[in-house]
Design an enzyme around this catalytic site. Sequence first.
Site, short mmCIF file in Angstrom:
data_model
loop_
_atom_site.label_atom_id
_atom_site.label_comp_id
_atom_site.label_asym_id
_atom_site.label_seq_id
_atom_site.Cartn_x
_atom_site.Cartn_y
_atom_site.Cartn_z
N MET A 87 -3.42 -8.27 12.24
CA MET A 87 -4.44 -7.77 13.13
C MET A 87 -3.77 -7.80 14.39
O MET A 87 -2.94 -8.41 14.61
CB MET A 87 -5.60 -8.67 13.08
CG MET A 87 -6.89 -8.09 13.42
SD MET A 87 -8.19 -9.05 12.94
CE MET A 87 -9.41 -7.92 13.06
N LEU A 106 -6.11 -2.95 7.47
CA LEU A 106 -4.90 -2.13 7.39
C LEU A 106 -4.61 -1.50 8.73
O LEU A 106 -5.50 -0.91 9.36
CB LEU A 106 -5.05 -1.06 6.31
CG LEU A 106 -5.30 -1.57 4.89
CD1 LEU A 106 -5.31 -0.41 3.91
CD2 LEU A 106 -4.26 -2.60 4.48
N GLU A 107 -3.36 -1.60 9.16
CA GLU A 107 -2.95 -1.05 10.44
C GLU A 107 -1.65 -0.27 10.27
O GLU A 107 -1.09 -0.19 9.17
CB GLU A 107 -2.79 -2.18 11.47
CG GLU A 107 -4.06 -2.98 11.67
CD GLU A 107 -3.92 -4.08 12.72
OE1 GLU A 107 -2.94 -4.05 13.47
OE2 GLU A 107 -4.79 -4.97 12.77
N GLY A 108 -1.15 0.29 11.37
CA GLY A 108 0.12 1.00 11.33
C GLY A 108 0.08 2.17 10.37
O GLY A 108 -0.82 3.00 10.39
#
Length: 787
Positions: free
Chosen positions: A1, A475-477
Amino acid sequence: MKSLYIQYLLSIRVAAILTFCFSGLTFTAIGADEVDCSGLPEWSASAVYTGGAEVQYNGHKYRANYWTQNNNPEQYSDPYEHWTNLGACDGGTNVSPSVNITQPLNGATFIAGDNVLIEANASDSDGSVVKVEFYSGGTKLGEATSSPYIFTWSNVVAGTYSLTAKATDNEGASKTSIAVAVTVNQDGTGGNCSGLPQYSAGTSYGQDQEVQNVNQRFRCNIPGWCSSSAAWAYEPGVGMHWQDAWTSLGDCGPGGENEAPSVSITSPLNGSSFVEGATITVTANASDDGQVTKVEFYRNGTKIGEDSSSPYEIVWSNATIGSYTLTAKATDDKGASTTSSAVSVMVRSDDSGEDGDLPKRIMVGYWHNFDNGSGTIKLRNVSDKWDVINIAFAEPTTHAGSTMQFTPDPAIYPTVQEFKDDVALLRSRGKKVLISIGGANGAIEVSSAAGAQNFSSSMINIINTYGFSGMDIDLEGSSLSLVAGDTDFRNPVSPKITYFISATQTVLSNYGSDFILSMAPETAFVQGGHSTYSGIYGAYLPVIYALRGQMNYIHVQHYNSGCMVGLDGRCYSQSTPDFHVAMAEMLLQGFSIAGNPTSFPALRPDQVAIGLPASPSAAGGGYTTPANVHKALDYLIKGIPFGGSYTLRNSSGYFDFRGLMTWSINWDIANGYEFSNNHRAYLDALDGASMARVASTAQVEKQDTEVINHPNPFVSSTTIHFTVEQEAHTSLVIYNTVGKRVAVLADDIFAPGHHAIQWNAEQAPTGVYFFRLTSGGKATTYKMYKD
């Protein structure tokens, strides 16, 4: 995060202008020329770097965005990760990009007429990849300008092909991948030509390579002539000079024996558990040396359906309680058949589980399984003010992988058993303990059927091993991204999205109604889709839409965000009450999507919460003082304006709004418990006031009952007295001030007359409680106090 979402760090030495788009608005930033690296230390894998630290590595200067956790600056330097690349050191030269084809695999075979998906990985260590071009031999097939780099080669004719991908970076440097050889066979050929490619003029053939043509088998003698585009001269068995190039090996004929097809059930997984009434999709993989004509599905030996085209699946609706054995039987075009290995599943009753319901108002905090400068804490010592504790994080075993892993940090928990015991302890206190997946460092790639199975099976194993109450999707990027042409959130086609949805549904199918599903996206992935629907912008929307019926709540990260456009067309900046109200109401009202045929539908108020940093140190931006948070919540929940620029569409507010999330419990402790102390009191007061209003109103509504509890206040127990005028179904339920059910004292048919029921509250904390008496369809609520 909790990466620094976008940082545009500028060098003093200006050389170029970079234009980028954020949330539909265009900005201009200054790019850097070569930078001075004199005196900077070389990056060391054993050193500790925190926000602002600068190093040099492989001829480039990097600045740490926050604690880097020993991650390599070259590999972790995009806007979502640990480092910012400040540019090449003086004298540095542009480095060519890297590229390789990941799909199809070398040696893969297809059938004429197939659509072949070609996918490549490409990166540039000192800039960016602007395009990836795909080639068959020297013929360009197509290109992709953003990750994931994918091209679909449609209706491929029989032959042997050499596929390459060429990546070009922002300074014009390019590199071509290692070639991948694939074979496209003519459909349905059997006998002693089975598996041989169909001859194609102009295709490159090697010495002694065999092909089939005009129902005969041939071996290449002279590669140059075999590969000639002059079919009139060298087409085997047909051309005027084919014997100069080829040797005939005879007719194909009936030749070899037919091979039976292969088949396996891919979903559900062996050992899966479902709730009574569930709809279960049974899916199988099947292949053959010829064609699979059908796949039949059996439950305990009884056929329940069949499918004649890939993907092979049937839907089992309204499943009843019991244990079942599932098998699939594949039949090929010559009548041969194979039955798969059995998969066992269980369908159980829909019970609420030991945890019961979530409170009406929730406060969610992330717990660090690592030390990033905020300090660490054992779960047993987490404040009782938190309703949900998200464990950060389960991550893939390899960067951008699909198989997940989680191990408690041995510096915090010397043994795994101690961690398990603390999870169980929190759950015994009525808390939810979720495993959060991804985070800023845990890029996940679930973009194939195999990847979906790896993800679901590994997550089920993690959840079962540690006894988690649910799963949080953070979920990131690059973990979720929309491919070109994916324009409808209701029917996504991006592999990273469709396979992730499928994998998550498989995880959810293994648990009952008490399993918690939450999401923690960044603003660009959700509200950003209002202005731009491509890449990461709006990429969470198909996931939210597909799982909205199973998602308990979502807390978008209202931090590390740029200016975001609200429903009124204005752009609001983070850290302000206007930003929080505008971003939240987009989910509560629904909003139009750029380029989509329909608007994203509203979520229920009880499905929406707000995510905030616990302190200024917890994020790169977005920290909001408690006073300003409460201004935003007063407007959102109660409809009380604070004089801001944004005007609620629903002027009375959304009283069922769910609550708050923070990154993180650890940073809250480091900041003197500012977040938990202020916001727990605020949320409790909302429902305390609400219940009190209900109680005062209900006191004058009672008709068929006379109600009193004595003693009141009480220390360890109290007796509730009431009279039922006529026989009726009667329930008596105790609630705390946050609306959570504490005890059910009665739920049955009561005869007319006086009744007395004791509540033994020795284990209950001191404070205010409410008991709600319902009899004959009429409900009354009363307040009582435990000293």
